[in-house]
Design an enzyme around this catalytic site. Sequence first.
Site, PDB file in Angstrom:
ATOM      1  N   ASP A 153      11.309   3.887  -2.506  1.00 56.59           N
ATOM      2  CA  ASP A 153      11.027   4.732  -1.078  1.00 56.59           C
ATOM      3  C   ASP A 153      12.147   4.078   0.241  1.00 56.59           C
ATOM      4  OD1 ASP A 153      10.143   4.768   1.522  1.00 56.59           O
ATOM      5  OD2 ASP A 153       7.937   3.512   1.166  1.00 56.59           O
ATOM      6  N   LYS A 182      13.603  10.005  10.384  1.00 55.77           N
ATOM      7  CA  LYS A 182      13.210   8.953  10.569  1.00 55.77           C
ATOM      8  C   LYS A 182      14.979   8.365  10.925  1.00 55.77           C
ATOM      9  CE  LYS A 182       9.466   6.376   8.683  1.00 55.77           C
ATOM     10  NZ  LYS A 182       8.553   6.253   9.523  1.00 55.77           N
ATOM     11  N   HIS A 188       3.958   0.221   2.100  1.00 59.87           N
ATOM     12  CA  HIS A 188       3.983   1.333   2.974  1.00 59.87           C
ATOM     13  C   HIS A 188       2.565   1.961   2.475  1.00 59.87           C
ATOM     14  CE1 HIS A 188       3.383   5.157   5.537  1.00 59.87           C
ATOM     15  NE2 HIS A 188       3.805   4.034   6.574  1.00 59.87           N
TER      16      HIS A 188
END
Lengths: 418, 131
Positions: free
Chosen positions: A211, A237, A134
């Site tokens: 991550d 999330k 990302h």
Amino acid sequence: MCTCLLIDILTMLNINEIRNDFPIFQREVKPGVPLVYLDSTATSQKPLAVIEAMNDFYRRSNANIHRGVHTLAEEATELYEQSRVRIARFINASAAHQIIYTRNTTESINLVAYSWGRAHLKAGDLVILTEMEHHSNLVPWHILQAERGIELEFIPVTDDGLLDLEAYKTLLARSPKLVSFAHMSNVLGTINPAAEIIRLAHAAGAVTVVDAAQSVPHFKVDVQALEADFLAFSAHKMCGPTGIGVLYGKTALLESMPPFLGGGDMIKEVKLRSFRPNSLPYKFEAGTPAIAEAVGFGAAVDYLTSVGMDAIAAHEHEITEYALERLEEVPGVRVFGPSAQHKGGVTAFTLDGVHPHDVAQILDRDGVAVRAGHHCAQPLHEKFGIPASSRASFYLYNTKAEIDLLVNGIYKVKEMFG
Amino acid sequence: MDDLYREVIIEHYKNPGYRGRLDPYDIRFADNNPLCGDHIEITLRTDESGTITDARFDGHGCAISQASADLLVESIIGKSIEEVKHLNKEYILDMLGIDLGPVRLKCALLSLKVLKAGVYGLGEASDSLVE
Ligand SMILES: Cc1ncc(COP(=O)(O)O)c(C=O)c1O
């Protein structure tokens, strides 16, 4: 949509009950059109328990934390800190002070780059990333590269969407200082072998950053079993609010690092011309934090624990297998990433002759919410030779009936552009 | 049945009349929509009086961005550079004949942004060009 049999036989998740926990599923996107939310990779929906916890905080306990001695200040501090303890337990951190509150995954990775990176990296030092990152695990290192002259190398992604571990081993021979990688890709859905990546990195003398934006929300992550040095994730999330995230770090590393942002709360003592930083975790929490959000985060972790992370992972696996099967039967659809065996609940796909934006827009008319674009992973899309993709992603509240609606919608798109 | 995907949009998307690249050209500009990766390049030929004698667009993107590029390029042939400098958002929306939310508006206006940056000789295509 059929709501008669929504008990997932394999995992015994009662999907009806779970959907009832999320007030947003009571709304219609447009009159008569129910919401089919397939965009949880971007942000998840929020259960009532989380919304209520934040509401209660503002109605009953709102005050600034720490320095106050009055009842509300003590209550607010207590709630804020209790959440930290629950989050620590959720990822099996050995101590609550290893949980640094940040704004999100992005800020957590930036914290590592700015604080640890500036203290430990110099010109020519190697940092290993992967081709499936990302942007939030690319740009902080690009900035450090421009500032410090560090070198960046990337573990390649194979055509079937896996990391090339042999190439990784070759890179490790160059004695990297840091290896930073996504536990799970937000495009390919690939679940990377984090424990092995970390073990190899440690053997080569490198520090590791995980991550975990897409892993912690979807399956059990144990930071001690992984031996992760740093691990970053976002509340929004994982059924929690926006505006708060976590950086987990090993105590010795966190202690050795200079502060990130300066200001209130992160100090022990301030003189006109100097300061002494506070102890962990406060050293990294400058200024008034997202207090109500921390309370909501704690409630989110409790909610996920009560449903059970293993049940959630099993349910998502089943939905993903079904989605792959249904999508692959549609002529002109190309799904990216590995087979269900190595994949979490993310399916990025293209449809021949139709731009992903148009796919998403037409699906939206039937209430089906998918994302279109490069999903903050432009280099990965370039690698696969596509400017953008459509992405349907799944969480504990999604059903096979919703996958059917997605696929019906894709057939409609084909008809319109036919 | 669908306003956004009117026949004319699908038609210009699938069978654009002005897709391509002029070589040689007098003016060329290209830019992306960073949100979605849509890409548009416009090339123009002009005569001494500043009238556009030919134009093409190239690139990739959604039906809205590509159809509006095709319609725009078709419509400016024969116009003067000065006229093109005054084209605005409404000009594009009138041609498309649809209402757009803020996200898709960016797709629709990308080609006009690129065109205006080109005729003004700017280094960068900014949103203020099409407001
Ligand atoms: C793998 C991955 N890393 C990082 C992020 C960034 O998360 P946030 O925007 O919450 O900082 C995301 C979010 O999409 C992600 O999927």
